[in-house]
Design a protein around this motif. Structure first.
Motif, PDB file in Angstrom:
ATOM      1  N   LEU A  44       0.826  -1.199   0.000  1.00 56.35           N
ATOM      2  CA  LEU A  44       0.000   0.000   0.000  1.00 56.35           C
ATOM      3  C   LEU A  44       0.868   1.259   0.000  1.00 56.35           C
ATOM      4  O   LEU A  44       1.809   1.363   0.789  1.00 56.35           O
ATOM      5  N   PRO A  45       0.543   2.232  -0.860  1.00 60.64           N
ATOM      6  CA  PRO A  45       1.294   3.489  -0.846  1.00 60.64           C
ATOM      7  C   PRO A  45       0.938   4.300   0.399  1.00 60.64           C
ATOM      8  O   PRO A  45      -0.041   3.995   1.080  1.00 60.64           O
ATOM      9  N   LEU A  46       1.707   5.311   0.694  1.00 62.14           N
ATOM     10  CA  LEU A  46       1.338   6.204   1.786  1.00 62.14           C
ATOM     11  C   LEU A  46       0.010   6.864   1.436  1.00 62.14           C
ATOM     12  O   LEU A  46      -0.164   7.392   0.334  1.00 62.14           O
ATOM     13  N   TYR A  47      -0.930   6.791   2.377  1.00 59.17           N
ATOM     14  CA  TYR A  47      -2.237   7.384   2.125  1.00 59.17           C
ATOM     15  C   TYR A  47      -2.108   8.892   1.982  1.00 59.17           C
ATOM     16  O   TYR A  47      -1.425   9.561   2.756  1.00 59.17           O
ATOM     17  N   ASN A  48      -2.795   9.429   0.961  1.00 63.23           N
ATOM     18  CA  ASN A  48      -2.833  10.866   0.721  1.00 63.23           C
ATOM     19  C   ASN A  48      -4.223  11.198   0.198  1.00 63.23           C
ATOM     20  O   ASN A  48      -4.625  10.706  -0.861  1.00 63.23           O
ATOM     21  N   ARG A  49      -4.961  12.012   0.908  1.00 65.46           N
ATOM     22  CA  ARG A  49      -6.343  12.317   0.508  1.00 65.46           C
ATOM     23  C   ARG A  49      -6.435  12.965  -0.865  1.00 65.46           C
ATOM     24  O   ARG A  49      -7.476  12.919  -1.509  1.00 65.46           O
ATOM     25  N   ASP A  52      -7.695  10.466  -3.404  1.00 62.30           N
ATOM     26  CA  ASP A  52      -9.033   9.872  -3.323  1.00 62.30           C
ATOM     27  C   ASP A  52      -9.753  10.052  -4.657  1.00 62.30           C
ATOM     28  O   ASP A  52      -9.774  11.141  -5.227  1.00 62.30           O
ATOM     29  N   GLY A  53     -10.338   8.958  -5.151  1.00 61.61           N
ATOM     30  CA  GLY A  53     -11.090   9.017  -6.391  1.00 61.61           C
ATOM     31  C   GLY A  53     -10.251   9.043  -7.649  1.00 61.61           C
ATOM     32  O   GLY A  53     -10.790   9.165  -8.744  1.00 61.61           O
ATOM     33  N   THR A  54      -8.954   8.916  -7.528  1.00 60.91           N
ATOM     34  CA  THR A  54      -8.074   8.888  -8.695  1.00 60.91           C
ATOM     35  C   THR A  54      -7.509   7.481  -8.858  1.00 60.91           C
ATOM     36  O   THR A  54      -7.604   6.655  -7.945  1.00 60.91           O
ATOM     37  N   PRO A  55      -6.898   7.200 -10.007  1.00 62.74           N
ATOM     38  CA  PRO A  55      -6.276   5.877 -10.181  1.00 62.74           C
ATOM     39  C   PRO A  55      -5.234   5.547  -9.110  1.00 62.74           C
ATOM     40  O   PRO A  55      -5.019   4.377  -8.794  1.00 62.74           O
ATOM     41  N   ALA A  56      -4.618   6.551  -8.510  1.00 61.56           N
ATOM     42  CA  ALA A  56      -3.607   6.319  -7.474  1.00 61.56           C
ATOM     43  C   ALA A  56      -4.210   5.679  -6.229  1.00 61.56           C
ATOM     44  O   ALA A  56      -3.491   5.084  -5.426  1.00 61.56           O
ATOM     45  N   SER A  57      -5.529   5.775  -6.061  1.00 61.63           N
ATOM     46  CA  SER A  57      -6.178   5.194  -4.880  1.00 61.63           C
ATOM     47  C   SER A  57      -6.542   3.728  -5.085  1.00 61.63           C
ATOM     48  O   SER A  57      -7.049   3.094  -4.157  1.00 61.63           O
ATOM     49  N   GLN A  58      -6.283   3.159  -6.251  1.00 68.59           N
ATOM     50  CA  GLN A  58      -6.708   1.794  -6.556  1.00 68.59           C
ATOM     51  C   GLN A  58      -6.197   0.757  -5.561  1.00 68.59           C
ATOM     52  O   GLN A  58      -6.951  -0.134  -5.169  1.00 68.59           O
ATOM     53  N   PRO A  59      -4.913   0.820  -5.112  1.00 69.62           N
ATOM     54  CA  PRO A  59      -4.485  -0.177  -4.117  1.00 69.62           C
ATOM     55  C   PRO A  59      -5.355  -0.164  -2.860  1.00 69.62           C
ATOM     56  O   PRO A  59      -5.671  -1.220  -2.312  1.00 69.62           O
ATOM     57  N   PHE A  60      -5.781   1.009  -2.423  1.00 71.80           N
ATOM     58  CA  PHE A  60      -6.647   1.081  -1.249  1.00 71.80           C
ATOM     59  C   PHE A  60      -8.063   0.607  -1.578  1.00 71.80           C
ATOM     60  O   PHE A  60      -8.704  -0.032  -0.738  1.00 71.80           O
TER      61      PHE A  60
END
Length: 185
Positions: A44-49, A52-60
């Motif tokens: 999991l990448p470091l969470y960054n709000r 949210d809602g972008t392709p970067a949030s897919q692992p979460f």
């Protein structure tokens, strides 16, 4: 009802973690009573709000889907600087965001951990209990699982050793009963 599905989250990203070894031993103790799946948090990448809602949030998003598929969650964690390991806190934060879309809500949980020191992982577990209140996770209170790592805790085949087997078998039995109690009927 079919077998309970239990997600196992190890609060360390080390493959040699003694807590990972404990988690594997606990699963072996109860493998005939439930289906267990290890939910990996190391990727999991470091969470960054901002993501949210972008392709970067897919692992979460994928992680949250796995959480939601579980009837219960077993957290097996080390203690870092008398608190929760960063990798675990990150997973919890990412699984609870964005606000209003938490994957944790209502899922029964238990916390256990091991360390060579006498108090084992008691501070990390207490901090997790505080977090789980906010995350709305009913968390098993007793028995507490402060397990001191000693030679023989886990044998060469990955089984729980005789000195701790009875206690840890009871722990797992109580945990599975806790999960069953909190199922939505």
């Amino acid at each position: 009802m079919s077998k309970l599905k239990i997600g196992v989250i190890v609060g360390s990203n080390s493959q040699q973690s003694i807590n990972r070894q404990l988690a594997q031993g606990l699963v072996k103790l109860a493998q005939d009573q439930a289906d267990f799946e290890f939910l990996d948090i190391s990727h999991l990448p470091l969470y960054n709000r901002d993501f949210d809602g972008t392709p970067a949030s897919q692992p979460f998003q994928d992680f949250k889907q796995k959480i939601r598929s579980c009837n219960g969650l077993l957290f097996v964690t080390p203690e870092h600087n008398r608190s929760v390991p960063a990798v675990l806190k990150n997973a919890i934060d990412g699984g609870s965001r964005p606000y209003g879309d938490s994957a944790w809500a209502g899922i029964p949980a238990a916390i256990i951990g091991t360390s060579p020191g006498g108090p084992a992982t008691s501070m990390a577990q207490q901090h997790l209990r505080n977090i789980f209140v906010f995350a709305d996770m009913p968390t098993m209170q007793q028995p507490e699982g402060f397990v001191q790592w000693k030679d023989g805790l886990i044998d060469a085949e990955g089984n729980i050793g005789p000195a701790s087997k009875e206690f840890l078998a009871k722990y797992m039995s109580k945990f599975l009963a806790w999960v069953q109690l909190h199922q939505k009927h």
